[in-house]
Design an enzyme around this catalytic site. Structure first.
Site, PDB file in Angstrom:
ATOM      1  N   GLU A  46      -3.656   1.545  -7.704  1.00 22.05           N
ATOM      2  CA  GLU A  46      -3.952   2.570  -6.775  1.00 22.05           C
ATOM      3  C   GLU A  46      -3.100   3.767  -6.928  1.00 22.05           C
ATOM      4  OE1 GLU A  46      -6.435   0.991  -3.348  1.00 22.05           O
ATOM      5  OE2 GLU A  46      -4.275   1.532  -2.459  1.00 22.05           O
TER       6      GLU A  46
ATOM      7  N   HIS B 202       0.867  -1.116  -0.026  1.00 23.59           N
ATOM      8  CA  HIS B 202       0.032  -0.145  -0.001  1.00 23.59           C
ATOM      9  C   HIS B 202       0.917   1.180  -0.162  1.00 23.59           C
ATOM     10  CE1 HIS B 202      -2.484   3.133   1.281  1.00 23.59           C
ATOM     11  NE2 HIS B 202      -3.487   2.641   0.602  1.00 23.59           N
TER      12      HIS B 202
HETATM   13  P1  PGA Z   1      -9.318   6.069  -0.097  1.00 24.50           P
HETATM   14  O1  PGA Z   1      -8.202   5.210   0.142  1.00 24.50           O
HETATM   15  O2  PGA Z   1     -10.560   5.323  -0.905  1.00 24.50           O
HETATM   16  O3  PGA Z   1      -9.654   6.699   1.126  1.00 24.50           O
HETATM   17  O4  PGA Z   1      -8.563   7.254  -1.219  1.00 24.50           O
HETATM   18  C1  PGA Z   1      -8.111   4.156  -0.821  1.00 24.50           C
HETATM   19  C2  PGA Z   1      -6.705   3.407  -0.254  1.00 24.50           C
HETATM   20  O5  PGA Z   1      -5.801   3.896   0.398  1.00 24.50           O
HETATM   21  O6  PGA Z   1      -6.495   2.090  -0.625  1.00 24.50           O
END
Ligand code: PGA
Length: 262
Positions: A169, A97
């Site tokens: 992401e 992450h």
């Molecule tokens: P968020 O977080 O939806 O609050 O932007 C997504 C993530 O960190 O996977």
């Protein structure tokens, strides 16, 4: 056909009592939905894992860890291993992450070791991939994504790659007011599938799930799910309350039904 995924990472939220409340509410909100065609996961903090595993037992919701160490046990103060996650009731583990990379100095070389361990014990890795704003601005997004993915899966036999859930992401879209645009997401997901095609072959590329995360909400989720190469949603803030995640689960279930009919 790829099974769609609805997932949320709670980050450092929801202790034991809140996890129980969340699970009870989510179970009742999704009870009448047909979730049989999708995979649903929640990633609680470590101290809530066992409680959440019991609280979601017998429901469509599986749980996972937000991180793990690459060794089974030993002198690694403050760390949690893959066998410990399994014993706590986990089916999934999130790796790489953006916040782990940014604040805890993780690298994809470390992620490769973690992914290898997760695969060897039977945990499903959710592998986060994403470019920084500067990398995007320099037109290097796809190059960065390829390097991250290929480093992390190095050494895995191609046939096992579809067991991994790839989570695109973009690091500049996490925790923001808006998600990346559908057009931009479509390009990156296509690029990720092409990386899989080039390095692991057509079959692997067609089978592997690539989900999107970064400021997803119940409002923007439907358009993102319309994108051909998007196989699900990975949600932070908008799913920290059971009501929000229930809406995401509903969107993904409906998208799965639409894809089945298409
Ligand atoms: P968020 O977080 O939806 O609050 O932007 C997504 C993530 O960190 O996977």
């Amino acid at each position: 056909m790829r099974r769609l995924v609805a997932g949320t990472g709670w980050k450092m939220n929801n202790g034991i009592a809140d996890s129980i409340r969340y699970a009870e509410e989510l179970r009742s909100r999704i009870a009448a939905m047909d979730t049989s065609a999708i995979d649903v996961y929640v990633l609680p903090p470590f101290t809530s894992l066992t409680t959440a595993a019991y609280a979601f037992d017998g429901s469509p919701v599986a749980i996972g860890g937000q991180n793990m160490h690459w060794e089974d046990s030993g002198s690694w103060t403050g760390e949690i291993s893959a066998p410990m996650l399994l014993e706590a009731g986990c089916r999934y583990v999130e790796l790489a992450h953006s916040e782990r990379l940014q604040h805890f100095g993780e690298t994809y070389e470390l992620v490769r070791r973690k992914l290898d361990k997760a695969m060897s014990v039977g945990l499903i890795p959710i592998l986060c991939l994403g470019e920084l704003a500067e990398e995007k601005a320099a037109g290097r997004a796809d190059e960065v994504l390829a390097s991250q993915m290929l480093t992390a899966i190095d050494g895995q036999p191609d046939t096992r790659v579809p067991e991994i859930i790839m989570a695109y992401e973009p690091r500049w879209a996490i925790g923001m007011a808006e998600a990346a645009s559908p057009g931009y997401i479509a390009e990156r997901h296509r690029a990720l599938r092409n990386i899989l095609r080039k390095h692991c072959g057509d079959e692997v590329a067609e089978k592997t799930r690539i989900i999107y995360g970064g400021s997803v909400t119940p409002e923007n989720g439907k358009d993102i799910l319309e994108i051909e190469d998007v196989d699900g949603l990975f949600v932070g803030r908008a799913a920290w309350k059971a009501e929000g995640f229930a809406r995401i689960v509903e969107l993904v279930s409906e998208a799965a039904r639409r894809k089945q009919l298409a």
